[in-house]
Structure formats: structure tokens, C-alpha cells
Design a protein around this motif. Structure first.
Motif, mmCIF file in Angstrom:
data_model
loop_
_atom_site.group_PDB
_atom_site.id
_atom_site.type_symbol
_atom_site.label_atom_id
_atom_site.label_comp_id
_atom_site.label_asym_id
_atom_site.label_seq_id
_atom_site.Cartn_x
_atom_site.Cartn_y
_atom_site.Cartn_z
ATOM 1 N N GLU A 86 -63.736 -12.630 -24.715
ATOM 2 C CA GLU A 86 -65.071 -11.984 -24.660
ATOM 3 C C GLU A 86 -64.340 -10.895 -25.447
ATOM 4 O OE1 GLU A 86 -64.640 -10.357 -19.823
ATOM 5 O OE2 GLU A 86 -65.627 -12.690 -19.569
ATOM 6 N N THR A 87 -64.353 -9.204 -25.726
ATOM 7 C CA THR A 87 -63.777 -8.522 -25.937
ATOM 8 C C THR A 87 -64.468 -7.253 -25.617
ATOM 9 O OG1 THR A 87 -62.543 -8.116 -27.967
ATOM 10 C CG2 THR A 87 -64.764 -9.218 -28.297
ATOM 11 N N CYS A 88 -64.518 -6.317 -26.335
ATOM 12 C CA CYS A 88 -65.133 -4.807 -26.560
ATOM 13 C C CYS A 88 -64.826 -3.602 -28.078
ATOM 14 C CB CYS A 88 -64.600 -3.770 -25.654
ATOM 15 S SG CYS A 88 -63.366 -3.431 -24.996
ATOM 16 N N THR A 89 -65.371 -3.282 -27.809
ATOM 17 C CA THR A 89 -65.242 -1.554 -29.020
ATOM 18 C C THR A 89 -64.804 -0.449 -28.295
ATOM 19 O OG1 THR A 89 -67.148 -2.912 -30.315
ATOM 20 C CG2 THR A 89 -66.226 -0.851 -31.064
ATOM 21 N N PRO A 90 -63.549 -0.180 -28.674
ATOM 22 C CA PRO A 90 -63.031 1.347 -28.165
ATOM 23 C C PRO A 90 -63.862 1.910 -28.380
ATOM 24 C CG PRO A 90 -61.280 -0.154 -28.818
ATOM 25 C CD PRO A 90 -62.735 -1.166 -29.286
ATOM 26 N N GLY A 91 -63.973 3.121 -27.145
ATOM 27 C CA GLY A 91 -65.139 4.725 -28.001
ATOM 28 C C GLY A 91 -66.021 4.029 -28.233
ATOM 29 N N ALA A 92 -66.710 2.889 -27.369
ATOM 30 C CA ALA A 92 -68.590 2.129 -27.826
ATOM 31 C C ALA A 92 -68.825 2.314 -26.095
ATOM 32 C CB ALA A 92 -68.424 0.732 -28.166
ATOM 33 N N GLY A 93 -67.693 2.808 -25.253
ATOM 34 C CA GLY A 93 -68.292 2.859 -23.846
ATOM 35 C C GLY A 93 -68.294 1.462 -23.137
ATOM 36 N N ARG A 101 -60.292 -5.841 -16.692
ATOM 37 C CA ARG A 101 -60.581 -7.388 -15.930
ATOM 38 C C ARG A 101 -59.186 -7.808 -16.062
ATOM 39 N NH1 ARG A 101 -64.881 -12.285 -17.403
ATOM 40 N NH2 ARG A 101 -63.540 -13.463 -16.412
ATOM 41 N N VAL A 102 -59.061 -7.703 -17.498
ATOM 42 C CA VAL A 102 -57.801 -8.129 -18.513
ATOM 43 C C VAL A 102 -56.349 -7.513 -17.535
ATOM 44 C CG1 VAL A 102 -56.086 -8.859 -19.951
ATOM 45 C CG2 VAL A 102 -59.219 -9.196 -20.911
ATOM 46 N N THR A 103 -56.291 -6.242 -17.935
ATOM 47 C CA THR A 103 -55.326 -5.599 -16.930
ATOM 48 C C THR A 103 -55.256 -6.178 -15.265
ATOM 49 O OG1 THR A 103 -55.535 -3.603 -18.243
ATOM 50 C CG2 THR A 103 -54.197 -3.658 -16.469
ATOM 51 N N ARG A 104 -55.747 -6.331 -15.034
ATOM 52 C CA ARG A 104 -56.348 -7.090 -12.784
ATOM 53 C C ARG A 104 -55.642 -8.431 -13.185
ATOM 54 N NH1 ARG A 104 -60.242 -5.173 -12.353
ATOM 55 N NH2 ARG A 104 -61.535 -7.137 -12.486
ATOM 56 N N GLU A 105 -56.233 -9.251 -14.016
ATOM 57 C CA GLU A 105 -55.899 -10.872 -14.445
ATOM 58 C C GLU A 105 -54.360 -10.826 -15.195
ATOM 59 O OE1 GLU A 105 -57.783 -12.662 -13.335
ATOM 60 O OE2 GLU A 105 -59.488 -12.120 -12.916
ATOM 61 N N LEU A 106 -53.719 -9.882 -15.706
ATOM 62 C CA LEU A 106 -52.468 -9.829 -16.070
ATOM 63 C C LEU A 106 -51.296 -9.326 -14.800
ATOM 64 C CD1 LEU A 106 -52.021 -8.425 -19.594
ATOM 65 C CD2 LEU A 106 -52.217 -10.845 -18.869
ATOM 66 N N THR A 107 -51.753 -8.123 -13.637
ATOM 67 C CA THR A 107 -51.248 -8.610 -12.730
ATOM 68 C C THR A 107 -51.578 -9.384 -11.952
ATOM 69 O OG1 THR A 107 -51.839 -6.157 -13.037
ATOM 70 C CG2 THR A 107 -51.442 -6.462 -10.504
ATOM 71 N N GLU A 108 -52.462 -10.201 -11.916
ATOM 72 C CA GLU A 108 -52.495 -10.970 -10.562
ATOM 73 C C GLU A 108 -51.819 -11.960 -11.003
ATOM 74 O OE1 GLU A 108 -56.470 -12.591 -10.336
ATOM 75 O OE2 GLU A 108 -56.894 -10.270 -8.727
ATOM 76 N N LEU A 109 -50.787 -12.957 -13.131
ATOM 77 C CA LEU A 109 -50.815 -14.021 -13.554
ATOM 78 C C LEU A 109 -48.910 -13.402 -13.280
ATOM 79 C CD1 LEU A 109 -50.663 -16.484 -14.743
ATOM 80 C CD2 LEU A 109 -50.770 -15.408 -16.987
ATOM 81 N N ASP A 110 -49.023 -11.989 -12.740
ATOM 82 C CA ASP A 110 -47.183 -11.690 -13.247
ATOM 83 C C ASP A 110 -46.860 -11.908 -11.311
ATOM 84 O OD1 ASP A 110 -45.104 -9.161 -14.090
ATOM 85 O OD2 ASP A 110 -45.793 -9.214 -12.259
ATOM 86 N N GLU A 111 -47.583 -11.581 -10.581
ATOM 87 C CA GLU A 111 -47.254 -11.691 -9.084
ATOM 88 C C GLU A 111 -47.485 -13.113 -8.642
ATOM 89 O OE1 GLU A 111 -50.605 -9.978 -7.260
ATOM 90 O OE2 GLU A 111 -49.733 -7.869 -7.298
ATOM 91 N N VAL A 154 -54.801 -6.635 -24.562
ATOM 92 C CA VAL A 154 -55.079 -7.598 -25.293
ATOM 93 C C VAL A 154 -54.208 -8.682 -26.284
ATOM 94 C CG1 VAL A 154 -56.677 -8.897 -27.630
ATOM 95 C CG2 VAL A 154 -57.976 -7.272 -26.000
ATOM 96 N N GLY A 155 -52.922 -8.699 -26.554
ATOM 97 C CA GLY A 155 -52.031 -8.608 -27.715
ATOM 98 C C GLY A 155 -50.717 -9.724 -26.344
ATOM 99 N N THR A 156 -50.744 -8.738 -24.946
ATOM 100 C CA THR A 156 -50.374 -9.020 -24.445
ATOM 101 C C THR A 156 -51.370 -10.205 -23.562
ATOM 102 O OG1 THR A 156 -49.380 -7.301 -22.961
ATOM 103 C CG2 THR A 156 -49.066 -8.652 -21.948
ATOM 104 N N ARG A 157 -52.314 -10.598 -23.581
ATOM 105 C CA ARG A 157 -53.697 -12.199 -23.228
ATOM 106 C C ARG A 157 -52.984 -12.969 -24.148
ATOM 107 N NH1 ARG A 157 -59.395 -11.563 -24.313
ATOM 108 N NH2 ARG A 157 -58.555 -11.660 -26.229
#
Length: 172
Positions: A86-93, A101-111, A154-157
Motif C-alpha cells: 500500500e502507499t499514498c500520494t502526499p498532498g493528494a488527500g 495505519r502504518v504508524t499504528r502498526e509500528l506502535t503495536e510492533l514496538d510494544e 515508510v522508510g522505517t516500515r
């Protein structure tokens, strides 16, 4: 359960309310019916208090405490991996859901890595990478802020995915 039945049986027998006892007709004497109802409630309260005391005394079987185990890391990594295509285009809404979602998944993986039996030392690199990202993000999870840090998220993921691929015992 058996103890509760015995307690109720003993209480009824000692108060004359056991089988074969003369119980006043509720229609004939409403006050007697209320008294009988109150006595029944008192018996129920006594049983509940006895059950509570038994639980507090530890006489019942203790429930096993949930241990994080490797399943948490495996499950958290699996949900993070689900974002790889998955991806998105910054600025395209179209980035609010994806980056959130990616941030939430990274947070859960960290925990889950911190709670794993192997300890955070085993996951030193991914935990360090996530800390750098979380320090950049702070508490702001607005779309504009997440888009600003699109490459870092995305790079961290992707970096964690690569690290985990080199450590299959942590997710299989």
C-alpha cells in the motif's frame, strides 16, 4: 456451586424454610410474602459473600496471567507487513488512513517487541529506528504532519521489514 446449594439448604432448614415447612400463603399475608422474599435475598447475599471470600482467599483456581510471548511480535509484524503493498500520494488527500495505519502498526510492533520474552535487547535495531521515528512525529497524528514525515514512516516500515526477514525465528 455445590457449596452454595448446601449453604442455601442449611439456611432454609435452620430457619424452618426447608422442604415440607409451612410457608405462609402470599395472597393471604402480603407482609409475610415480603419477609420471605427478604429472607431469600439475604440467603443470596450470604452465598455471594461466601463466594467472594473464597475467591479472595485464593481457594479457587487462579487464572493464568497472559504472557506476551512471540505471538505478539509475530502478529504485530504480520499486520505491518500487510501494509507493504500500500502507499499514498502526499498532498493528494489519500494519506490519512494509510499513514495512520502504518504508524499504528509500528506502535503495536514496538510494544510487542518490548514485551517479548527475548527482551528489548534482541530487537535493538528496530526499536531504535522506531524511537527515532516516534521522536520526529511526537504526538501529532494529523494527516498534514504524517505526510510531512511520509519518507520516515515508510522508510522505517521497510527497514523493519528487512530486519525481520533476517530474523525469521521472531515471526514464524
Amino acid at each position: 456451586m455445590v457449596m452454595a446449594a448446601a449453604l442455601v439448604s442449611c439456611t432454609q432448614a435452620s430457619s424452618g424454610g426447608g422442604p415440607g415447612a409451612d410457608v405462609p400463603n402470599a395472597a393471604a399475608d402480603p407482609a409475610a410474602a415480603d419477609a420471605a422474599q427478604s429472607a431469600g435475598n439475604a440467603d443470596a447475599d450470604t452465598v455471594e459473600n461466601a463466594d467472594r471470600a473464597e475467591r479472595e482467599a485464593g481457594e479457587t483456581e487462579p487464572t493464568a496471567a497472559a504472557s506476551p510471548g512471540p505471538a505478539l511480535v509475530r502478529d504485530a509484524f504480520a499486520t505491518l507487513q500487510a501494509t507493504l503493498n500500500e502507499t499514498c500520494t502526499p498532498g493528494a488527500g489519500d494519506c490519512a488512513y494509510f499513514l495512520g495505519r502504518v504508524t499504528r502498526e509500528l506502535t503495536e510492533l514496538d510494544e510487542s517487541m518490548r514485551a517479548d520474552a527475548k527482551g528489548p535487547g534482541h530487537f535493538k535495531k528496530p526499536l531504535a529506528d522506531m524511537k527515532v521515528l516516534f521522536d520526529k512525529l511526537g504526538d501529532d497524528r494529523s494527516e498534514a504532519h504524517l505526510e510531512k514525515h511520509f519518507s520516515a514512516i515508510v522508510g522505517t516500515r521497510d527497514g523493519i521489514n528487512t530486519w525481520m526477514q533476517d530474523h525469521p525465528d521472531d515471526y514464524r
